[in-house]
Scaffold this motif. Sequence first.
Motif, PDB file in Angstrom:
ATOM      1  N   THR A  91       0.847  -1.276   0.070  1.00 12.15           N
ATOM      2  CA  THR A  91      -0.226  -0.051   0.097  1.00 12.15           C
ATOM      3  C   THR A  91       0.830   1.223  -0.041  1.00 12.15           C
ATOM      4  O   THR A  91       0.370   2.366  -0.506  1.00 12.15           O
ATOM      5  CB  THR A  91      -1.024   0.075   1.256  1.00 12.15           C
ATOM      6  OG1 THR A  91      -0.103   0.077   2.329  1.00 12.15           O
ATOM      7  CG2 THR A  91      -2.041  -1.153   1.190  1.00 12.15           C
ATOM      8  N   ALA A  92       2.088   1.258   0.656  1.00 12.93           N
ATOM      9  CA  ALA A  92       2.921   2.192   0.408  1.00 12.93           C
ATOM     10  C   ALA A  92       4.346   2.009   0.662  1.00 12.93           C
ATOM     11  O   ALA A  92       4.752   0.933   1.396  1.00 12.93           O
ATOM     12  CB  ALA A  92       2.643   3.131   1.808  1.00 12.93           C
ATOM     13  N   LEU A  93       5.329   2.525   0.034  1.00 13.80           N
ATOM     14  CA  LEU A  93       6.655   2.315   0.101  1.00 13.80           C
ATOM     15  C   LEU A  93       7.479   3.627   0.528  1.00 13.80           C
ATOM     16  O   LEU A  93       7.245   4.538  -0.151  1.00 13.80           O
ATOM     17  CB  LEU A  93       7.306   1.687  -1.297  1.00 13.80           C
ATOM     18  CG  LEU A  93       8.852   1.356  -1.269  1.00 13.80           C
ATOM     19  CD1 LEU A  93       8.985   0.214  -0.355  1.00 13.80           C
ATOM     20  CD2 LEU A  93       9.075   0.894  -2.770  1.00 13.80           C
ATOM     21  N   ARG A  94       7.967   3.782   1.535  1.00 15.38           N
ATOM     22  CA  ARG A  94       8.582   5.015   2.140  1.00 15.38           C
ATOM     23  C   ARG A  94       9.910   4.520   2.421  1.00 15.38           C
ATOM     24  O   ARG A  94      10.549   3.585   2.888  1.00 15.38           O
ATOM     25  CB  ARG A  94       7.679   5.247   3.557  1.00 15.38           C
ATOM     26  CG  ARG A  94       6.302   5.643   3.333  1.00 15.38           C
ATOM     27  CD  ARG A  94       5.560   5.847   4.564  1.00 15.38           C
ATOM     28  NE  ARG A  94       5.538   5.095   5.254  1.00 15.38           N
ATOM     29  CZ  ARG A  94       5.877   5.077   6.704  1.00 15.38           C
ATOM     30  NH1 ARG A  94       6.882   6.254   7.025  1.00 15.38           N
ATOM     31  NH2 ARG A  94       6.161   4.345   7.467  1.00 15.38           N
ATOM     32  N   VAL A 105       7.549   5.765  -4.676  1.00 11.79           N
ATOM     33  CA  VAL A 105       8.157   5.722  -3.505  1.00 11.79           C
ATOM     34  C   VAL A 105       8.317   7.127  -2.795  1.00 11.79           C
ATOM     35  O   VAL A 105       8.440   8.086  -3.633  1.00 11.79           O
ATOM     36  CB  VAL A 105       9.562   5.223  -3.214  1.00 11.79           C
ATOM     37  CG1 VAL A 105      10.461   5.890  -4.170  1.00 11.79           C
ATOM     38  CG2 VAL A 105      10.222   4.819  -1.995  1.00 11.79           C
ATOM     39  N   SER A 106       7.904   7.244  -1.521  1.00 11.59           N
ATOM     40  CA  SER A 106       8.120   8.787  -0.938  1.00 11.59           C
ATOM     41  C   SER A 106       9.500   8.554  -0.176  1.00 11.59           C
ATOM     42  O   SER A 106       9.593   7.678   0.744  1.00 11.59           O
ATOM     43  CB  SER A 106       6.843   9.105  -0.234  1.00 11.59           C
ATOM     44  OG  SER A 106       6.803   8.061   1.084  1.00 11.59           O
ATOM     45  N   ARG A 124       0.542  -4.544   7.915  1.00  8.82           N
ATOM     46  CA  ARG A 124       1.439  -4.577   8.630  1.00  8.82           C
ATOM     47  C   ARG A 124       2.892  -3.857   7.939  1.00  8.82           C
ATOM     48  O   ARG A 124       2.693  -3.469   6.811  1.00  8.82           O
ATOM     49  CB  ARG A 124       1.937  -6.266   8.149  1.00  8.82           C
ATOM     50  CG  ARG A 124       1.260  -7.120   8.902  1.00  8.82           C
ATOM     51  CD  ARG A 124       1.496  -7.711  10.498  1.00  8.82           C
ATOM     52  NE  ARG A 124       0.780  -8.475  10.920  1.00  8.82           N
ATOM     53  CZ  ARG A 124       1.215  -9.591  11.763  1.00  8.82           C
ATOM     54  NH1 ARG A 124       2.224  -9.297  12.349  1.00  8.82           N
ATOM     55  NH2 ARG A 124       0.408 -10.252  12.552  1.00  8.82           N
ATOM     56  N   THR A 125       3.751  -3.971   8.686  1.00  2.00           N
ATOM     57  CA  THR A 125       5.031  -2.859   8.040  1.00  2.00           C
ATOM     58  C   THR A 125       6.146  -3.867   7.961  1.00  2.00           C
ATOM     59  O   THR A 125       6.567  -4.725   8.916  1.00  2.00           O
ATOM     60  CB  THR A 125       5.418  -2.037   9.197  1.00  2.00           C
ATOM     61  OG1 THR A 125       4.302  -1.033   9.518  1.00  2.00           O
ATOM     62  CG2 THR A 125       6.566  -1.124   8.634  1.00  2.00           C
ATOM     63  N   LEU A 126       6.709  -3.859   6.870  1.00  2.00           N
ATOM     64  CA  LEU A 126       7.896  -4.806   6.604  1.00  2.00           C
ATOM     65  C   LEU A 126       9.118  -3.842   6.396  1.00  2.00           C
ATOM     66  O   LEU A 126       9.071  -2.978   5.732  1.00  2.00           O
ATOM     67  CB  LEU A 126       7.795  -5.286   5.016  1.00  2.00           C
ATOM     68  CG  LEU A 126       8.997  -6.285   4.672  1.00  2.00           C
ATOM     69  CD1 LEU A 126       9.154  -7.402   5.636  1.00  2.00           C
ATOM     70  CD2 LEU A 126       8.845  -6.697   3.285  1.00  2.00           C
ATOM     71  N   ARG A 127      10.083  -4.168   7.461  1.00  2.00           N
ATOM     72  CA  ARG A 127      11.463  -3.388   7.437  1.00  2.00           C
ATOM     73  C   ARG A 127      12.506  -4.133   7.045  1.00  2.00           C
ATOM     74  O   ARG A 127      12.610  -5.209   7.422  1.00  2.00           O
ATOM     75  CB  ARG A 127      11.477  -2.917   8.802  1.00  2.00           C
ATOM     76  CG  ARG A 127      10.311  -1.923   9.507  1.00  2.00           C
ATOM     77  CD  ARG A 127      10.490  -1.479  10.743  1.00  2.00           C
ATOM     78  NE  ARG A 127       9.377  -0.812  11.392  1.00  2.00           N
ATOM     79  CZ  ARG A 127       9.141   0.379  11.185  1.00  2.00           C
ATOM     80  NH1 ARG A 127      10.075   1.375  10.460  1.00  2.00           N
ATOM     81  NH2 ARG A 127       8.073   1.236  11.524  1.00  2.00           N
TER      82      ARG A 127
END
Length: 228
Positions: A178-181, A203-204, A225-228
């Motif tokens: 949903t988002a790439l930061r 990407v932001s 969820r957040t993937l780091r």
Amino acid sequence: MTAPHALKLDHLVVAAQTLEAGEAHVIEQLGLTDVVPQRGGKHARMGTHNSLLGLWGGTYLEIIAIDPDAPPPERARWFGLDDPTVRTRLERGPYLAHWVARVERPRSLPRWQAQYPQRLAPVIAMQRGALTWQIGVPDDGSLPSWQGAGQGLLPTLIQWDTPRHPSDTLPDADCAITALRGFHPQAAIINEQLRWLGADALVSVEATLVEPSLVAEIATPGGPRTLR
């Protein structure tokens, strides 16, 4: 001059010391239960191997590690895997290290790179099983950079030669990016190159005073969820 056509997000890259560690990291971070990463294969030219997880929208997640059974390659491995800084970071565990953007035909990645060799990494031909592709890899195997800034936030460029994309044959994990930061001390330089590439919508990147990092927000059956 800016890129005349926008790029597409192709896949995310999780770097790991071993595939087993990388798979466990992805399963834990995404809360996977029914679908797990699928072993992809070996990259003889790079001395690496991978596991893959299909994502929604024709994208996927790649877990990559040095193949302990492969002889040392004749050139530097891709994705910075030979970089002492990356190896030190991997001692702390697997992490979302990079992302790859797709150049679609009729545009030609090799021709684009030949026009702008200072902006784009050299393009090499790769094959894994029935899959063939062209991909930009600096001669020293480092991650793409511009004016000294990169650290995984500028995409590697890829162009698939085969009509089928890897995501077409992967089990559906029912997960979507949903988002790439990204976060980088030199965010302005990163964003300038992203605009030139035509990848700034993918990407932001924000300024930070700490080490560069990449984060993917992913919708999963169990919630965000957040993937780091």
